[in-house]
Design a protein around this motif. Structure first.
Motif, PDB file in Angstrom:
ATOM      1  N   ASP A 402     -94.509 -42.565 -16.078  1.00 60.98           N
ATOM      2  CA  ASP A 402     -93.484 -43.403 -15.890  1.00 60.98           C
ATOM      3  C   ASP A 402     -93.755 -45.028 -15.330  1.00 60.98           C
ATOM      4  O   ASP A 402     -93.100 -46.560 -16.138  1.00 60.98           O
ATOM      5  N   ASP A 409     -91.052 -50.954 -21.774  1.00 65.46           N
ATOM      6  CA  ASP A 409     -89.686 -51.176 -22.019  1.00 65.46           C
ATOM      7  C   ASP A 409     -89.585 -52.265 -21.615  1.00 65.46           C
ATOM      8  O   ASP A 409     -88.480 -53.521 -22.510  1.00 65.46           O
ATOM      9  N   THR A 441     -87.216 -35.997 -17.270  1.00 69.22           N
ATOM     10  CA  THR A 441     -86.478 -37.153 -17.626  1.00 69.22           C
ATOM     11  C   THR A 441     -87.735 -38.057 -18.372  1.00 69.22           C
ATOM     12  O   THR A 441     -87.337 -38.783 -19.199  1.00 69.22           O
ATOM     13  N   PHE A 445     -87.112 -40.133 -21.867  1.00 68.64           N
ATOM     14  CA  PHE A 445     -86.686 -41.166 -22.096  1.00 68.64           C
ATOM     15  C   PHE A 445     -87.768 -42.255 -23.386  1.00 68.64           C
ATOM     16  O   PHE A 445     -87.260 -42.870 -24.292  1.00 68.64           O
ATOM     17  N   ARG A 449     -86.029 -43.782 -26.545  1.00 65.20           N
ATOM     18  CA  ARG A 449     -86.269 -45.816 -26.447  1.00 65.20           C
ATOM     19  C   ARG A 449     -87.489 -45.638 -28.299  1.00 65.20           C
ATOM     20  O   ARG A 449     -87.302 -47.064 -28.039  1.00 65.20           O
ATOM     21  N   TRP A 477     -81.025 -42.954 -16.494  1.00 66.36           N
ATOM     22  CA  TRP A 477     -81.296 -43.281 -17.792  1.00 66.36           C
ATOM     23  C   TRP A 477     -80.632 -41.888 -18.638  1.00 66.36           C
ATOM     24  O   TRP A 477     -80.536 -42.534 -19.822  1.00 66.36           O
ATOM     25  N   TYR A 481     -78.382 -43.620 -22.126  1.00 67.86           N
ATOM     26  CA  TYR A 481     -78.832 -43.134 -23.321  1.00 67.86           C
ATOM     27  C   TYR A 481     -77.297 -42.875 -23.654  1.00 67.86           C
ATOM     28  O   TYR A 481     -77.390 -43.475 -24.898  1.00 67.86           O
TER      29      TYR A 481
END
Length: 667
Positions: A402, A409, A441, A445, A449, A477, A481
């Motif tokens: 994360d 990001d 998750t 992501f 991304r 998230w 999306y």
């Protein structure tokens, strides 16, 4: 009838009654009556509070004295006593109970002691009234007995054969070990109580029952003594408990960290629970006493303010995992039939056997919760140390994934390096535990991304939610999306669910308005963005979103004000003052253009969006091309963003979109 000082001891054989104003307090019957015989309904704990004050009328009773008498051997916050005082003042009227600042309370009215032989003079009333009073008293006493039965003191002593972890900072290491101990015990005890209530429905009438309990917030525990100067300890403990209790699918467990630190400004646990939208709040106190740790916990019914259960226990310092095993075994034996098998396994499975790994993970979790660039970078260091100590520690690997995903990001590190590391850690976590939802998750992501594998991203988001339906980040998230693929109604539902699960997350509450912004429903979007400002009037992202909306609408006065607030909230006061000065002297578009030339956003995509909103075609397309070259993750929004509506027919814009689609097909 004789006059006695009200603080004289009552007879053990025949308890006394007390007269004050138009009231008579019967100590033996535990009843308060008016002189006309009418019963004044009081809950048992409120009655005990009144009796204690009346027995010492004219004298000040400290809060500690009152709480020790009313809730012996039980941890209760001062708000419980304050509620009792408030109830009594409403029942009696003003002038009876005085608050003595920084000291306690005093019963101010003149009190007359009634001898036992004279009590019958005030026991008149119909038989029906007496029966109703008895029923009310019995039901209320059962409520308190249920609480007190759960609050018996227990002492758990671990094996003395395992020494404490030795490290350079011995005290700091001991604190983190205490976190593991307390987390294991409190989590197991809370699970036991909740499932016991589901199993036997043994709650008193009027109280929150186990079957009805669906949402709990875990507040950072209060600490004292040498634990009090370590901010990571209470937040880390609360977050660790959340992770453990999220294994109960029927419960929604509110996240902790910085969100609940903001909520704690409310002082009263019930008020915090109301702001979080939960039915119950878990609170606790931890105190180091010589070589022992004293822990007191309680689960509070938010609506009624009543204590659902309470536990108080002492621990000796030792092997935390031996202690975890001991407590877990007791819980498993007591609740063997209450769990689905897979739920049972996840609730009581150890996440690591290494105390050093647990310590470093807790520190990383605390730093991650600060959500700043510096905090996330420091969290990376601690998660990496946790993995060195235990390479199979799934939670640490997901935490590290994360961190890298967020750094990439936001443009805080190289996009390729950051997302590649995030993907690798997420995949290793899944290899270690194929049923851990948060790992999917993070992987989703990255696919969305960076890989631009949108079909794969959706599959992983759906799997993550199936495995961890109450994980707020998965819904958050996934909602973002869905915006990028134009499914705005579904996006709105997912983001609303994320905000329901974590109503104090400023980012989630703010971005829950994005589906309205992308639907070109600007008034609704503005209203949604303003909800975040009710939580924090200085939150920069909410002001940023409002700036974007007002700028798109051409409402430049409001837009410049929101931009000023955004920059100020992010700590950029000089830039905020500069943009306002430019606006006053040269107008809106020229001011924004000059400001961006001098101080552009970190992300080229953000510059492209801003230039597009003020009609600067060449600069917008130039920045968009730069964003594509950098492979910035925010490019996923370009297909749906209203900022570029007027450019969609432009050949250069279509060329950039074509390059994006080509890269997606290659991936």
């Amino acid at each position: 009838m004789k006059d006695h000082p009200a603080n004289s001891p009552p007879s053990k054989d025949r308890p006394l009654a007390y007269r004050f104003g138009p009231f008579v307090l019967h100590g033996g019957e535990r009843v308060l009556r008016r002189e006309d015989g009418q019963i004044v309904a009081l809950r048992p704990k409120a009655f005990e509070t009144l009796l204690a004050l009346v027995e010492k009328s004219g004298h000040v009773l400290s809060k500690d004295e009152l709480m020790e008498r009313i809730w012996p051997e039980t941890f209760v916050e001062e708000s419980g006593l304050a509620r009792n005082i408030s109830v009594l003042r409403k029942a009696l009227g003003e002038g009876y109970i005085e608050t003595m600042p920084k000291r306690g309370y005093r019963f101010a009215a003149l009190v007359e002691v009634i001898e036992p032989k004279d009590e019958t003079a005030f026991e008149e009333g119909t038989a029906e009234e007496g029966e109703l009073a008895l029923r009310a008293k019995t039901a209320a006493e059962l409520t308190d007995l249920a609480v007190e039965a759960k609050a018996t003191e227990r002492s758990v002593v671990p094996s003395e054969s395992a020494p404490l972890l030795a490290s350079v900072r011995v005290i700091a290491s001991q604190r983190k070990l205490l976190l593991i101990i307390v987390c294991s015990l409190v989590g197991a005890l809370l699970v036991a109580v909740l499932f016991a209530k589901w199993k036997d429905g043994s709650q008193p009438r009027g109280a929150l029952t186990g079957a009805a309990l669906r949402s709990v917030a875990v507040l950072p525990f209060q600490t004292s003594g040498e634990l009090g100067d370590d901010p990571a300890f209470p937040i880390g403990l609360a977050d660790a408990l959340v992770i453990r209790l999220n294994g109960i699918r029927r419960l929604v467990i509110r996240p902790t960290g910085a969100n609940l630190e903001r909520a704690r400004k409310a002082q009263d646990a019930a008020e915090i629970g109301q702001s979080l939208g939960v039915q119950a709040v878990l609170t606790g106190k931890i105190q180091r006493v010589e070589d022992r740790l004293r822990v007191a916990t309680q689960l509070l019914d938010v609506e009624s303010g009543e204590i659902i259960w309470a536990e108080k226990f002492d621990l000796k310092l030792g092997d935390p995992f031996a202690m975890q095993d001991r407590v877990t075994e007791e819980v498993v034996r007591a609740l063997a039939l209450a769990f689905a098998e897979e739920e049972h396994v996840r609730l009581f499975r150890r996440t690591t056997l290494n105390p050093e790994a647990q310590k470093e993970y807790s520190l990383g979790l605390y730093l991650w919760s600060r959500r700043s660039e510096e905090g996330v970078r420091q969290a990376v260091e601690h998660f990496e140390r946790a993995i060195v100590a235990d390479p199979d520690y799934v939670l640490a690997r997901v935490g590290l994934a994360d961190c890298y995903a967020v750094l990439a990001d936001f443009g805080y590190m190289d996009v390729h390096q950051g997302f590649s590391r995030a993907r690798d850690e997420a995949l290793q976590a899944i290899a270690l535990d194929p049923e851990f939802g948060p790992a999917y998750t993070t992987l989703a992501f990255v696919k969305h991304r960076y890989d631009w594998d949108w079909a794969g991203a959706e599959d992983d988001f759906r799997r993550a939610i199936a495995l961890a339906p109450n994980y707020d980040v998965a819904h958050y998230w996934y909602g973002l999306y869905l915006i990028t693929v134009g499914r705005l109604d579904e996006a709105r539902a997912e983001l609303d669910r994320a905000a329901e699960l974590n109503p104090l997350s400023l980012a989630i509450v703010t971005n829950a308005g994005l589906p309205d912004l992308y639907a070109r429903q600007y008034d609704q979007a503005i209203a949604r963005f303003r909800r975040a400002l009710e939580l924090d009037p200085n939150y920069h992202l909410a002001h940023l979103r409002l700036w974007e909306a007002y700028e798109t609408l051409g409402q430049h006065d409001q837009a410049i004000e929101e931009l000023r607030e955004c920059l100020g909230g992010a700590g950029r006061r000089d830039a905020a003052n500069k943009i306002v000065a430019y606006y006053r002297t040269m107008g809106y578009e020229a001011a924004i253009k000059r400001w961006l030339a001098e101080d552009p956003w970190r992300l080229a995509y953000a510059n492209a969006s801003t230039y597009a909103r003020i009609g600067e075609r060449d600069l917008a397309l130039q920045s968009l091309s730069q964003s594509l070259t950098r492979r910035e993750s925010r490019l996923v929004y370009v297909l749906q963003s209203p900022d570029f509506d007027w450019l969609r027919s432009d050949p250069k814009f279509q060329q950039i979109i074509g390059e994006i689609e080509t890269l997606r097909r290659k991936e």
